[in-house]
Write an enzyme that holds these catalytic residues in place. Structure first.
Site, PDB file in Angstrom:
ATOM      1  N   ASP A  86       0.818  -1.214   0.000  1.00  0.00           N
ATOM      2  CA  ASP A  86       0.000   0.000   0.000  1.00  0.00           C
ATOM      3  C   ASP A  86       0.858   1.273   0.000  1.00  0.00           C
ATOM      4  O   ASP A  86       0.607   2.213  -0.761  1.00  0.00           O
ATOM      5  CB  ASP A  86      -0.878  -0.058   1.264  1.00  0.00           C
ATOM      6  CG  ASP A  86      -1.769   1.142   1.391  1.00  0.00           C
ATOM      7  OD1 ASP A  86      -2.617   1.326   0.495  1.00  0.00           O
ATOM      8  OD2 ASP A  86      -1.621   1.899   2.371  1.00  0.00           O
ATOM      9  N   ASP A 125      10.489   9.956   8.768  1.00  0.00           N
ATOM     10  CA  ASP A 125       9.286  10.542   9.359  1.00  0.00           C
ATOM     11  C   ASP A 125       8.850  11.593   8.356  1.00  0.00           C
ATOM     12  O   ASP A 125       9.490  12.639   8.227  1.00  0.00           O
ATOM     13  CB  ASP A 125       9.607  11.192  10.719  1.00  0.00           C
ATOM     14  CG  ASP A 125       8.343  11.712  11.390  1.00  0.00           C
ATOM     15  OD1 ASP A 125       7.439  12.188  10.667  1.00  0.00           O
ATOM     16  OD2 ASP A 125       8.236  11.644  12.627  1.00  0.00           O
ATOM     17  N   HIS A 126       7.771  11.281   7.623  1.00  0.00           N
ATOM     18  CA  HIS A 126       7.474  12.139   6.478  1.00  0.00           C
ATOM     19  C   HIS A 126       7.108  13.570   6.885  1.00  0.00           C
ATOM     20  O   HIS A 126       7.164  14.473   6.076  1.00  0.00           O
ATOM     21  CB  HIS A 126       6.405  11.515   5.564  1.00  0.00           C
ATOM     22  CG  HIS A 126       5.049  11.454   6.171  1.00  0.00           C
ATOM     23  ND1 HIS A 126       4.649  10.429   6.983  1.00  0.00           N
ATOM     24  CD2 HIS A 126       4.005  12.294   6.088  1.00  0.00           C
ATOM     25  CE1 HIS A 126       3.410  10.650   7.365  1.00  0.00           C
ATOM     26  NE2 HIS A 126       2.993  11.773   6.832  1.00  0.00           N
ATOM     27  N   GLU A 164      -7.296  15.024  12.366  1.00  0.00           N
ATOM     28  CA  GLU A 164      -7.731  14.283  11.182  1.00  0.00           C
ATOM     29  C   GLU A 164      -9.249  14.126  11.230  1.00  0.00           C
ATOM     30  O   GLU A 164      -9.826  14.051  12.314  1.00  0.00           O
ATOM     31  CB  GLU A 164      -7.097  12.889  11.178  1.00  0.00           C
ATOM     32  CG  GLU A 164      -5.590  12.885  11.068  1.00  0.00           C
ATOM     33  CD  GLU A 164      -5.047  11.465  11.116  1.00  0.00           C
ATOM     34  OE1 GLU A 164      -4.834  10.891  10.050  1.00  0.00           O
ATOM     35  OE2 GLU A 164      -4.869  10.940  12.219  1.00  0.00           O
ATOM     36  N   HIS A 204       5.760  11.959  15.046  1.00  0.00           N
ATOM     37  CA  HIS A 204       5.519  13.179  14.267  1.00  0.00           C
ATOM     38  C   HIS A 204       5.468  14.446  15.126  1.00  0.00           C
ATOM     39  O   HIS A 204       6.163  15.426  14.851  1.00  0.00           O
ATOM     40  CB  HIS A 204       4.204  13.066  13.489  1.00  0.00           C
ATOM     41  CG  HIS A 204       4.122  11.862  12.601  1.00  0.00           C
ATOM     42  ND1 HIS A 204       5.157  11.475  11.788  1.00  0.00           N
ATOM     43  CD2 HIS A 204       3.137  10.961  12.403  1.00  0.00           C
ATOM     44  CE1 HIS A 204       4.795  10.387  11.125  1.00  0.00           C
ATOM     45  NE2 HIS A 204       3.582  10.055  11.482  1.00  0.00           N
ATOM     46  N   LYS A 240      -8.354  11.576  15.765  1.00  0.00           N
ATOM     47  CA  LYS A 240      -9.098  11.162  14.574  1.00  0.00           C
ATOM     48  C   LYS A 240     -10.549  11.582  14.711  1.00  0.00           C
ATOM     49  O   LYS A 240     -11.038  11.807  15.809  1.00  0.00           O
ATOM     50  CB  LYS A 240      -8.996   9.647  14.421  1.00  0.00           C
ATOM     51  CG  LYS A 240      -7.562   9.215  14.187  1.00  0.00           C
ATOM     52  CD  LYS A 240      -7.485   7.822  13.644  1.00  0.00           C
ATOM     53  CE  LYS A 240      -6.077   7.493  13.227  1.00  0.00           C
ATOM     54  NZ  LYS A 240      -5.644   8.174  12.009  1.00  0.00           N
TER      55      LYS A 240
END
Ligand code: NAD
Length: 487
Positions: free
Chosen positions: A21, A177-178, A216, A240, A334
């Site tokens: 994915d 860690d994007h 989110e 993050h 979330k």
């Protein structure tokens, strides 16, 4: 206006988990966009390596499909996709067995950068590292990229670091860690250390508090089983939000080089105080009424007794000369009202208002927006235009990248594009070092152990809200307010 595109050296990039994915949604589209931008030298090659049986043409079709589904997001010349597909090949590999390894080793070019992206579950990291070594692919110029989660506590992170260190030096390990690859996050360092304006005020004397929000709108989706074993603390705060906190709070490094930056980040983590239970609020989202598509957390993870948090808010303190007395409020969750990621640096009131109490209370706030609409905004106080005395209002000095860069904004590389190219260039500045990850777990573990030992249950919150009531109280009791999460 746009960054110059400097081609990177020729490379072989092997994506273990190249059919997964993450590869489909992020890694392959990112590589394609860099190819379109002309950053990949003609000899660059991408090798998918995964369990599925497939040949090179099968993989090329698989990648075309992934790019169709997840969009290229960039204008590309006709025929570019064909050119990109020529860089692709595929090997069926079993990370735990012998299948495919000799074939993969025979494919690798000599004398070019070798990067191995471990886009597989962490339980396979050790097997992959060991086999790369065993089959002679781990030369001094090779590097490995590992995805989150990097452990689930200090002990597992240490074990993982130890396993990787058996085969690779720290300088060859890229823990991704994007969040660190986002343009605004790097701009945060440019703003802090490239201007005279902010750094003198960047301390407890002038900063009232700092808020970091990552909200989110989605629930746990198809990751229910994984998420229920992690929760917001492990999934978001430990990595993050901790990284964002470090960049905001660190001392100026002497140089913009990997170890200088990471040394300073590490010092921030080590200066974090333990957090008392009353400074942590955990929540779980409830079902969206009348929407069977949006069940509550407990149904979502199919565990009616789960005490895992889908929301967390906390008040942190950093015990050092710069920050003693300035609280840092972090929250993430979330199914909240909006999809927002931002850091807000809220400066203190002026020492005295010459305009009297009727002018109201005004504060400068520097907001660093990670999404939506990456950019920065500085709130300044001015006189309300027109007659009628000295009434003050706050107006934003707005620097939205989309506006500032105009049509060129779409060419700003996204996080994965930048980070993968950094791997090829051998620049570790935006990657986490092993000791940083361990320090973050060492701070996180006692907090999780604490609420598990007490049996604390998360507070339910309404889907589409700003989180539990107690999270609002966490701020109210300090005479402060969270910034609004906009729908
Ligand atoms: P996935 O389950 O979709 O894909 C796993 C891949 O690993 C497949 O290509 C599969 O063939 C390969 N694989 C599994 N066992 C193998 C074996 N024994 N030998 C060789 N190949 C094997 O997983 P994913 O969602 O792509 O996630 C990969 C990693 O990235 C995980 O560590 C995950 O935590 C992390 N991650 C994923 C996302 C995401 O958005 N999907 C985000 C952040 C981190």
């Amino acid at each position: 206006m746009v960054s110059r595109v400097i081609p990177v050296d020729e490379f072989d990039l092997v994506i273990f988990g190249g059919t997964g994915d993450l590869a489909r949604r992020k890694i392959l589209p990112a590589l394609f966009r860099r190819f379109c931008a002309g950053q990949m030298e003609p000899g660059a090659r991408i090798i998918g390596a995964a369990r599925s049986e497939m040949d090179d043409d099968g993989y090329r079709n698989f990648v075309r499909e992934a790019l169709r589904e997840f969009g290229t997001g960039r204008s590309c010349e006709e025929g570019t996709l064909d050119g990109f597909c020529e860089t692709l090949s595929y090997v069926t590999v079993d990370a735990r067995g012998t299948q495919g390894w000799k074939e993969l080793a025979a494919k690798m070019k000599i004398g070019v950068v070798r990067a191995f992206y471990f886009s597989v579950g962490p339980s396979l990291f050790g097997d992959l590292a060991e086999r790369l070594h065993q089959y002679g692919m781990a030369d001094a110029d090779s590097r490995i990229v590992v995805e989150k989660p990097f452990g689930r506590d200090l002990a597992t992170a240490r074990a993982l670091n130890h396993t990787l260190a058996l085969h690779f030096d720290e300088g060859q390990i890229y823990r991704i860690d994007h969040y660190l690859g986002k343009e605004t996050v790097q701009n945060l360092m440019a703003v802090r250390f490239g201007n005279m304006l902010f750094e003198p005020l960047w301390n407890a004397q002038y900063v009232d508090h700092i808020q970091i929000t990552v909200a989110e709108t989605v629930g746990v989706g198809g990751r229910g089983e994984y998420y229920d074993r992690s929760g917001a603390m492990r999934d978001m705060i430990q990595n993050h939000l901790m990284q964002l906190l470090c960049l905001i709070a660190m001392e100026p490094p002497a140089k913009f080089d990997p170890d200088a930056v990471r040394d300073e980040k590490l010092k921030v983590i080590r200066a974090l105080d333990p957090v008392p239970p009353e400074d942590i609020v955990r929540g779980q989202y409830l079902a969206e009424p009348d929407d069977p598509e949006k069940p509550g957390y407990l149904e979502h993870v199919d565990n009616p007794r789960s005490k895992t948090e889908s929301f967390i808010a906390m008040r942190l303190a950093i015990s050092n000369w710069r920050w003693k007395g300035t609280p840092f409020y972090l929250r993430t969750g979330k199914r909240l009202r909006g999809r927002t990621s931002e850091i807000a640096v809220v400066f203190k009131d002026t020492p005295h208002s010459i305009f009297g109490p009727e002018a109201g209370r005004h504060r400068n706030i520097l907001t660093i927006r990670l999404q939506p609409n990456e950019g920065m905004e500085l709130g300044v106080t001015i006189k309300e235009p027109g007659p009628g005395g000295m009434r003050l209002i706050d107006v934003p000095l707005d620097m939205s990248f989309a506006e500032a860069l105009g049509p060129d904004a779409e060419e700003v590389p996204d996080a994965y594009e930048r980070l993968i190219m950094d791997v090829v260039r051998g620049n570790q500045t935006l990657f986490m070092r092993g000791d940083e990850v361990e320090a973050a777990w060492a701070w996180t573990d006692p907090l999780i152990d604490g609420w598990e030992a007490r049996g604390d249950a998360p507070e339910p919150y309404e889907s589409g809200s700003s989180g539990p009531e107690d999270a609002l109280m966490l701020m109210h009791r300090d005479g402060r307010r969270w910034r609004e999460i906009r729908a």
